[in-house]
Design a protein around this motif. Structure first.
Motif, PDB file in Angstrom:
ATOM      1  N   MET A   1       0.838  -1.184   0.000  1.00  8.69           N
ATOM      2  CA  MET A   1       0.000   0.000   0.000  1.00  8.69           C
ATOM      3  C   MET A   1       0.880   1.245   0.000  1.00  8.69           C
ATOM      4  N   ALA A   2       0.459   2.227  -0.754  1.00  4.84           N
ATOM      5  CA  ALA A   2       1.214   3.476  -0.848  1.00  4.84           C
ATOM      6  C   ALA A   2       1.141   4.238   0.476  1.00  4.84           C
ATOM      7  N   ARG A   3       2.171   5.015   0.730  1.00  8.87           N
ATOM      8  CA  ARG A   3       2.173   5.827   1.946  1.00  8.87           C
ATOM      9  C   ARG A   3       1.057   6.859   1.882  1.00  8.87           C
ATOM     10  N   LYS A   4       0.525   7.179   3.037  1.00  5.71           N
ATOM     11  CA  LYS A   4      -0.582   8.140   3.128  1.00  5.71           C
ATOM     12  C   LYS A   4      -0.173   9.507   2.589  1.00  5.71           C
ATOM     13  N   SER A   5       1.078   9.883   2.807  1.00  3.52           N
ATOM     14  CA  SER A   5       1.535  11.200   2.364  1.00  3.52           C
ATOM     15  C   SER A   5       1.542  11.305   0.839  1.00  3.52           C
ATOM     16  N   ILE A   6       1.867  10.203   0.164  1.00  2.00           N
ATOM     17  CA  ILE A   6       1.895  10.220  -1.298  1.00  2.00           C
ATOM     18  C   ILE A   6       0.478  10.325  -1.850  1.00  2.00           C
ATOM     19  N   ILE A   7      -0.444   9.611  -1.228  1.00  2.00           N
ATOM     20  CA  ILE A   7      -1.847   9.677  -1.647  1.00  2.00           C
ATOM     21  C   ILE A   7      -2.390  11.085  -1.409  1.00  2.00           C
ATOM     22  N   ALA A   8      -2.062  11.666  -0.258  1.00  2.00           N
ATOM     23  CA  ALA A   8      -2.520  13.019   0.074  1.00  2.00           C
ATOM     24  C   ALA A   8      -1.934  14.046  -0.893  1.00  2.00           C
ATOM     25  N   ARG A   9      -0.683  13.869  -1.277  1.00  2.00           N
ATOM     26  CA  ARG A   9      -0.033  14.788  -2.215  1.00  2.00           C
ATOM     27  C   ARG A   9      -0.748  14.763  -3.565  1.00  2.00           C
ATOM     28  N   ASN A  10      -1.130  13.568  -3.997  1.00  2.00           N
ATOM     29  CA  ASN A  10      -1.832  13.443  -5.273  1.00  2.00           C
ATOM     30  C   ASN A  10      -3.216  14.096  -5.201  1.00  2.00           C
ATOM     31  N   GLU A  11      -3.886  13.964  -4.062  1.00  2.00           N
ATOM     32  CA  GLU A  11      -5.196  14.601  -3.880  1.00  2.00           C
ATOM     33  C   GLU A  11      -5.065  16.124  -3.918  1.00  2.00           C
ATOM     34  N   LYS A  12      -4.006  16.629  -3.316  1.00  2.00           N
ATOM     35  CA  LYS A  12      -3.744  18.068  -3.319  1.00  2.00           C
ATOM     36  C   LYS A  12      -3.527  18.560  -4.753  1.00  2.00           C
ATOM     37  N   ARG A  13      -2.807  17.765  -5.532  1.00  2.00           N
ATOM     38  CA  ARG A  13      -2.566  18.120  -6.931  1.00  2.00           C
ATOM     39  C   ARG A  13      -3.864  18.131  -7.725  1.00  2.00           C
ATOM     40  N   LYS A  14      -4.761  17.181  -7.443  1.00  2.00           N
ATOM     41  CA  LYS A  14      -6.050  17.140  -8.140  1.00  2.00           C
ATOM     42  C   LYS A  14      -6.827  18.426  -7.909  1.00  2.00           C
ATOM     43  N   LYS A  15      -6.806  18.915  -6.670  1.00  2.00           N
ATOM     44  CA  LYS A  15      -7.514  20.156  -6.346  1.00  2.00           C
ATOM     45  C   LYS A  15      -6.906  21.338  -7.093  1.00  2.00           C
ATOM     46  N   LEU A  16      -5.574  21.384  -7.165  1.00  2.00           N
ATOM     47  CA  LEU A  16      -4.904  22.475  -7.873  1.00  2.00           C
ATOM     48  C   LEU A  16      -5.212  22.442  -9.369  1.00  2.00           C
ATOM     49  N   VAL A  17      -5.257  21.249  -9.939  1.00  2.00           N
ATOM     50  CA  VAL A  17      -5.560  21.116 -11.368  1.00  2.00           C
ATOM     51  C   VAL A  17      -6.959  21.651 -11.649  1.00  2.00           C
ATOM     52  N   GLU A  18      -7.923  21.289 -10.798  1.00  2.00           N
ATOM     53  CA  GLU A  18      -9.293  21.780 -10.974  1.00  2.00           C
ATOM     54  C   GLU A  18      -9.364  23.295 -10.832  1.00  2.00           C
ATOM     55  N   LYS A  19      -8.642  23.815  -9.854  1.00  2.00           N
ATOM     56  CA  LYS A  19      -8.678  25.250  -9.570  1.00  2.00           C
ATOM     57  C   LYS A  19      -8.137  26.079 -10.735  1.00  2.00           C
ATOM     58  N   TYR A  20      -7.049  25.624 -11.342  1.00  2.00           N
ATOM     59  CA  TYR A  20      -6.375  26.409 -12.376  1.00  2.00           C
ATOM     60  C   TYR A  20      -6.678  25.954 -13.802  1.00  2.00           C
ATOM     61  N   ALA A  21      -7.574  25.008 -13.993  1.00  2.00           N
ATOM     62  CA  ALA A  21      -7.840  24.465 -15.333  1.00  2.00           C
ATOM     63  C   ALA A  21      -8.297  25.549 -16.310  1.00  2.00           C
ATOM     64  N   ALA A  22      -9.253  26.353 -15.908  1.00  2.00           N
ATOM     65  CA  ALA A  22      -9.777  27.397 -16.799  1.00  2.00           C
ATOM     66  C   ALA A  22      -8.697  28.432 -17.116  1.00  2.00           C
ATOM     67  N   LYS A  23      -7.954  28.817 -16.104  1.00  2.00           N
ATOM     68  CA  LYS A  23      -6.887  29.810 -16.281  1.00  2.00           C
ATOM     69  C   LYS A  23      -5.814  29.290 -17.241  1.00  2.00           C
ATOM     70  N   ARG A  24      -5.451  28.016 -17.092  1.00  2.00           N
ATOM     71  CA  ARG A  24      -4.437  27.418 -17.965  1.00  2.00           C
ATOM     72  C   ARG A  24      -4.917  27.393 -19.416  1.00  2.00           C
ATOM     73  N   GLU A  25      -6.172  27.014 -19.632  1.00  2.00           N
ATOM     74  CA  GLU A  25      -6.725  26.974 -20.988  1.00  2.00           C
ATOM     75  C   GLU A  25      -6.723  28.363 -21.621  1.00  2.00           C
ATOM     76  N   GLU A  26      -7.085  29.341 -20.811  1.00  2.00           N
ATOM     77  CA  GLU A  26      -7.119  30.729 -21.272  1.00  2.00           C
ATOM     78  C   GLU A  26      -5.728  31.184 -21.727  1.00  2.00           C
ATOM     79  N   LEU A  27      -4.734  30.909 -20.901  1.00  2.00           N
ATOM     80  CA  LEU A  27      -3.367  31.331 -21.214  1.00  2.00           C
ATOM     81  C   LEU A  27      -2.796  30.570 -22.407  1.00  2.00           C
ATOM     82  N   LYS A  28      -3.133  29.288 -22.515  1.00  2.00           N
ATOM     83  CA  LYS A  28      -2.660  28.505 -23.660  1.00  2.00           C
ATOM     84  C   LYS A  28      -3.246  29.033 -24.958  1.00  2.00           C
ATOM     85  N   ALA A  29      -4.543  29.357 -24.932  1.00  2.00           N
ATOM     86  CA  ALA A  29      -5.207  29.870 -26.131  1.00  2.00           C
ATOM     87  C   ALA A  29      -4.606  31.213 -26.558  1.00  2.00           C
TER      88      ALA A  29
END
Length: 89
Positions: A1-29
């Motif tokens: 089983m993966a360490r809890k910290s690694i799983i938590a880090r991935n969850e944190k990244r998921k939240k950041l991806v959702e938060k900045y998705a629109a902004k990233r698309e805007e800047l890429k365009a």
């Protein structure tokens, strides 16, 4: 089983991806790569890792089921995955 910290880090990244998705698309365009580089690194979708929902294992995952190969096999043999049968020909 993966360490809890690694799983938590991935969850944190998921939240950041959702938060900045629109902004990233805007800047890429707009082609504004300088501003894009100022965003947090973890807000990029390529930094995410597909993990098993049961064990947190990061390799050998089936996206359709969200399980690693080991748990997929175990649950399939127990008959707990609907529509999955052992191959026989």
């Amino acid at each position: 089983m993966a360490r809890k910290s690694i799983i938590a880090r991935n969850e944190k990244r998921k939240k950041l991806v959702e938060k900045y998705a629109a902004k990233r698309e805007e800047l890429k365009a707009a082609g504004d790569y300088q501003a894009l580089s100022q965003l947090p690194r973890d807000s990029s979708a390529t930094r995410l890792r597909t993990r098993c929902v049961l064990t947190g294992r990061g390799r050998g995952n089936y996206r359709k089921f969200g399980l690693c190969r080991n748990m997929f096999r175990k649950l399939a043999l127990e008959g707990k995955l609907p529509g999955v049968r052992k191959a026989s020909w």
